[in-house]
Design an enzyme around this catalytic site. Structure first.
Site, short mmCIF file in Angstrom:
data_model
loop_
_atom_site.label_atom_id
_atom_site.label_comp_id
_atom_site.label_asym_id
_atom_site.label_seq_id
_atom_site.Cartn_x
_atom_site.Cartn_y
_atom_site.Cartn_z
N HIS A 280 25.50 76.95 45.62
CA HIS A 280 25.86 77.48 46.93
C HIS A 280 26.37 76.37 47.86
O HIS A 280 27.40 76.52 48.53
CB HIS A 280 24.66 78.18 47.58
CG HIS A 280 24.94 78.66 48.96
ND1 HIS A 280 24.64 77.92 50.08
CD2 HIS A 280 25.52 79.79 49.40
CE1 HIS A 280 25.02 78.58 51.15
NE2 HIS A 280 25.56 79.73 50.77
N GLY B 146 51.34 42.45 30.07
CA GLY B 146 50.11 42.30 30.87
C GLY B 146 50.26 41.05 31.71
O GLY B 146 49.99 39.94 31.25
N SER B 147 50.71 41.23 32.95
CA SER B 147 51.07 40.07 33.77
C SER B 147 49.87 39.20 34.13
O SER B 147 50.01 37.99 34.33
CB SER B 147 51.78 40.53 35.04
OG SER B 147 51.00 41.46 35.76
N ASN B 148 48.68 39.78 34.19
CA ASN B 148 47.49 38.99 34.54
C ASN B 148 47.21 37.92 33.49
O ASN B 148 47.11 36.73 33.79
CB ASN B 148 46.25 39.89 34.66
CG ASN B 148 46.34 40.83 35.83
OD1 ASN B 148 47.08 40.59 36.78
ND2 ASN B 148 45.58 41.91 35.79
N GLU C 292 50.99 39.76 26.38
CA GLU C 292 50.22 39.03 27.39
C GLU C 292 49.86 37.62 26.92
O GLU C 292 49.22 36.87 27.66
CB GLU C 292 48.94 39.81 27.73
CG GLU C 292 48.06 40.11 26.52
CD GLU C 292 46.95 41.10 26.85
OE1 GLU C 292 46.69 41.35 28.04
OE2 GLU C 292 46.32 41.60 25.90
N CYS D 262 52.19 46.56 33.06
CA CYS D 262 51.05 47.35 33.52
C CYS D 262 50.06 46.55 34.35
O CYS D 262 48.85 46.68 34.20
CB CYS D 262 50.33 48.02 32.34
SG CYS D 262 49.70 46.86 31.11
N ARG E 134 42.59 52.70 30.55
CA ARG E 134 41.56 51.72 30.19
C ARG E 134 40.30 52.46 29.74
O ARG E 134 39.90 53.44 30.37
CB ARG E 134 41.21 50.84 31.38
CG ARG E 134 42.39 50.07 31.99
CD ARG E 134 41.86 49.17 33.10
NE ARG E 134 42.94 48.48 33.80
CZ ARG E 134 43.48 48.89 34.93
NH1 ARG E 134 43.07 50.01 35.50
NH2 ARG E 134 44.44 48.19 35.52
N ARG F 289 44.80 51.88 25.92
CA ARG F 289 44.57 50.52 25.42
C ARG F 289 43.21 50.48 24.73
O ARG F 289 42.20 50.93 25.28
CB ARG F 289 44.59 49.52 26.58
CG ARG F 289 44.46 48.07 26.12
CD ARG F 289 44.48 47.09 27.28
NE ARG F 289 43.29 47.22 28.11
CZ ARG F 289 43.12 46.60 29.28
NH1 ARG F 289 44.09 45.82 29.76
NH2 ARG F 289 42.01 46.77 29.97
#
Length: 786
Positions: free
Chosen positions: A414, A691-693, A670, A741, A504, A572
């Site tokens: 409710h 994966g730029s990091n 990456e 990404c 992820r 991934r």
């Protein structure tokens, strides 16, 4: 012209709504049209609106009610109570006209040809179950009623309930005239759910409005317990598109806290009974029953051409399922404007309390803990209502609340239904809200982060941005999403994106599975009794602990993939580092210390490790379930941190050997070796995602976990740009699919323009960056064309 005082359900259609009200009209319509499609609906009859008007006229009730309502002050709780009480007394003193009473008795006798029948007596107002005002739970329902005299009394009490305090207040809220619409009453054969189970089903997701799922809530015993919110029900999501393709598409199963149930009370009515711990730790319906209900939900929705709010019950004597009500869903279905709201709560604090979020909003205010409805007059506008559970008697103060928090209940309780309709952020099923929170405390109630609602101490600042999705430009460069939280996926599905570039699984590992996969695989060999007990509590649903991992991961992946179906969702494979695996329950047994986990035992090298391989095998089984059992063929895979071509070949071989045959497999670009050997990697994989990091970390030689080097870490460094530009030029020659990404396109000035100039295939960003990134890409593409 002879008046119709009762009509059997078999002779009612939806066109008869003015005569029998919304609920009865829907039941009759379904019996006439959907029983032949396999949908079971209990028989019964409607006491018509003509009976209602005849009853009022015979006893001069209408005139007396008009006098009472003229004196009513809508801003006074005291006036509401006095008006409601006097109105109900006037109705209960009335007597049915002889012709009306005679028809009711005849109709009941026809139901009792094979013996006396137990029935449910429910209201069915002409204005009830309307698309913009459901009146759900407002009128009284009388269950386990047997005998003509008891039925006549229950019908009169149903009519009187149309002037319950909460109904008067609700009509005022919705601007529905009090005496314009008549009340019909339904008399329906009871389903013996007291010996089995019952629940509520929505043909969309109640929080996000996502229309491709059926949401089923289920409890033991009679369904009134679920509406009251006295227990937290089992919850199931079934994905419609693949269900229709004959897949058993139960993409999520969550066990509730079903500690009690309603059963028949001797002499009529209901009795509350405790559910044993052993029974409470089982699901209240089977997978086969979940799928049957979902199929019926789809059939009903297609018939009415709009999402439905459906009540169902299982008969414990026959084992049959029945639909006992269906009405239009009133919160999301009427919405037409396509907007997307983004909330940013500015805090790193741990929440005081968590529960099931309802409403996708944030509320603030002083806590007022009210445990008994008798004390609702102590509640002030703008306060946060905290209670064990609510029922319709609480509505008059719920509309005044800045937020609502309850100990018990699920999405269809409710408190959830009313909170959703009123637009008040609500958190149900906290288990201990009335204990943890104290009256006078200032709190912030956050319902914007998917299923998990959080209560924070104090006044936490937040920002809200609203986007008009009709103004999001179409671009040549595809814009996809990064999604890590399954509960947020349905909400993000409304964004006009090109699918998911990065799904992820780490959130599922940390928040849902919580146990190291090898601790589940080797559960029987664990000698630490304390650890074993902790794992047993987390995995209570499963005798085979490996199934806990496979189920939770499969469901997390499925929820994300279903949200964007049939668009591609790139999942991934797990990319936890050693320290992150070690933090899972039992992780200390299987993980060593690493001085630099960022470039350590992670990604492809883990999957190929002999000791870790059983965990990777379970991961593959979860993915296979999402694809082959749930039917989510839009899933693709991506291998992270793949150092060499040989590693790539071996990982791909393992995936195929686990039965994932035709799914595309990408690789994260990456590591410098991925870019330098692009042609060789392209012969193994179906494409790349930058994966730029990690790429910045490894090109610049900077540990991105090291705070001392944070100023040296720069994804916009000329070396990164040059590496990416050369890689894109190489992959264009190879005609390979390439995306990126990371959040670099969203947060680094000029980076989107750089990617567009170098013809990046797709850019994948977090949902809250989507709109602005799409606009930046559009501007960059227009500039390039000039």
């Amino acid at each position: 012209m002879n008046k119709k005082y009762t009509v059997p359900y078999e002779k009612i259609s939806y066109k008869d709504l003015p005569l029998v009200g919304g609920k009865n009209a829907s039941l009759g319509e379904m019996i006439r049209t959907l029983t032949k499609k396999g949908v079971n609906i209990p028989s019964g009859f409607a006491v018509t609106t003509e009976s209602y008007w005849s009853f009022l006229k015979e006893n001069n009730i209408e005139a007396e009610l008009k006098k009472l309502l003229k004196k009513y002050n809508r801003n006074s709780t005291k006036s509401l109570r006095e008006t409601g009480k006097k109105a109900r007394e006037v109705i209960m003193k009335g007597k049915f006209p002889v012709s009306v009473e005679s028809e009711i008795r005849k109709s009941y006798k026809k139901m009792c040809k094979s013996g006396e029948v137990t029935v449910a007596v429910r209201s069915s107002a002409v204005c009830e179950d309307a698309p913009d005002a459901s009146f759900a739970g407002q009128f009284e329902t009388f269950l386990n009623i047997t005998g003509e005299e008891n039925i006549l009394k229950a019908i009169k009490e149903c009519i009187a309930s149309s002037f319950n305090d909460r109904v008067i207040a609700y009509r005022e809220e919705k601007k529905v005239p009090h005496l314009k619409f008549a009340l019909s009453v339904g008399v329906q054969k009871m389903v013996r759910s007291d010996l089995a189970s019952s629940g509520i089903m929505f043909t969309l997701d109640t929080e996000s409005g996502f229309r491709d799922v059926v949401l089923i809530n289920s409890i033991f015993g009679i369904g009134e317990m679920i509406v009251q919110g006295s227990v937290t029900p089992d919850e199931f999501y079934v994905f419609k598109p693949t269900l229709e393709k004959k897949f058993p598409a139960i993409i999520r199963k969550d066990m509730g806290r079903k500690t009690k149930e309603f059963v028949y009370k001797k002499g009529g009515g209901l009795l509350e009974k405790k559910v044993s711990e052993k029974r409470a730790a089982t699901f209240s319906i089977t997978d086969e029953e979940i799928l049957t209900l979902a199929k019926w939900g789809v059939i009903i929705e297609k018939h009415y051409k709009r999402p439905q709010d459906i009540e169902w019950a299982k008969d414990g004597e026959t084992g049959e399922l029945f639909i006992v009500q269906s009405r239009p869903e009133t919160i999301h279905a009427p919405k037409k404007k396509r907007t997307y709201k983004e909330y940013n709560l500015e805090t790193d604090k741990k929440p005081l309390l968590e529960g099931i979020a309802v409403g996708e909003k944030i509320g603030k205010g002083k806590v007022n803990v009210i445990k008994d409805v008798k004390n609702i007059e102590k509640f002030k506008k703008g306060e946060v209502l905290v209670t064990r559970m609510t029922d319709p008697d609480w509505v008059s103060i719920m509309r005044l609340a800045s937020a609502i928090i309850t100990d018990e209940g699920g999405k269809t309780a409710h408190a959830s239904i009313v909170g959703r309709e009123l637009g008040v952020p609500t958190i149900v099923g906290t288990g201990k809200g009335t204990e943890v929170l104290k009256s006078g405390m200032n709190v912030t109630v956050d319902c914007t982060q998917g299923l998990n609602g959080r209560v924070y101490k104090g006044d936490v600042p937040y920002q809200v941005k609203e986007y008009d999705l009709s103004k999001v430009p179409t671009t040549r460069t595809k814009v996809t999403l990064n999604v890590g939280t399954p509960e947020m996926a349905f909400r993000a599905s409304h964004l006009p994106c090109s699918g998911v570039g990065l799904a992820r699984v780490e959130f599922v590992l940390a928040e849902k599975i919580r146990v190291h996969p090898l601790a589940l695989y080797h559960y029987e060999k664990i000698k630490d009794k304390k650890l074993k007990k902790e794992i047993a509590e987390i995995t209570i649903e499963h005798k085979d602990k490996k199934e806990h991992f496979i189920k939770e991961l499969a469901e997390g992946i499925a929820q994300i993939s279903a949200a964007f179906y049939p668009q591609e969702v790139i999942v991934r494979l797990s990319d936890f580092k050693t320290n992150e695996y070690k933090n899972l329950v039992g992780g200390y047994l299987y993980e060593n210390e690493e001085s630099n986990p960022m470039i350590g035992f992670r990604g492809a090298s883990r999957y190929l490790d002999e000791k870790f391989y059983p965990a990777f095998k379970m991961e593959c089984q979860a993915i296979k379930r999402a694809i082959n059992v749930f039917g989510l063929k839009n899933i693709s895979l991506m291998v992270p941190f793949c150092r060499s071509v040989d590693e790539g070949k071996k990982v791909k071989k393992l995936i195929r050997e686990e039965g994932i045959k035709n799914t595309k497999i990408y690789v994260m670009a990456e590591i410098p070796s991925n870019l330098i050997l692009a042609e060789d990697f392209s012969k193994v994989f179906d494409g790349f995602s930058i994966g730029s990091n990690d790429l910045a970390q490894l090109v610049l030689g900077v540990d991105r976990d090291n705070a001392l080097l944070s100023k040296k870490y720069d994804e916009n460094n000329p070396a990164i740009r040059k590496a990416v530009a050369e890689f894109l030029a190489e992959t264009r020659k190879l005609k390979e699919s390439v995306g990126i990404c990371g959040e670099a396109p969203a947060i680094i000035p000029g980076f989107v323009e750089f990617l567009v100039e170098n013809k990046m295939g797709y850019v994948s960003v977090n949902p809250d960056s989507f709109v602005n990134t799409a606009k930046k890409i559009s501007r960059a593409e227009k500039k390039l064309r000039k």
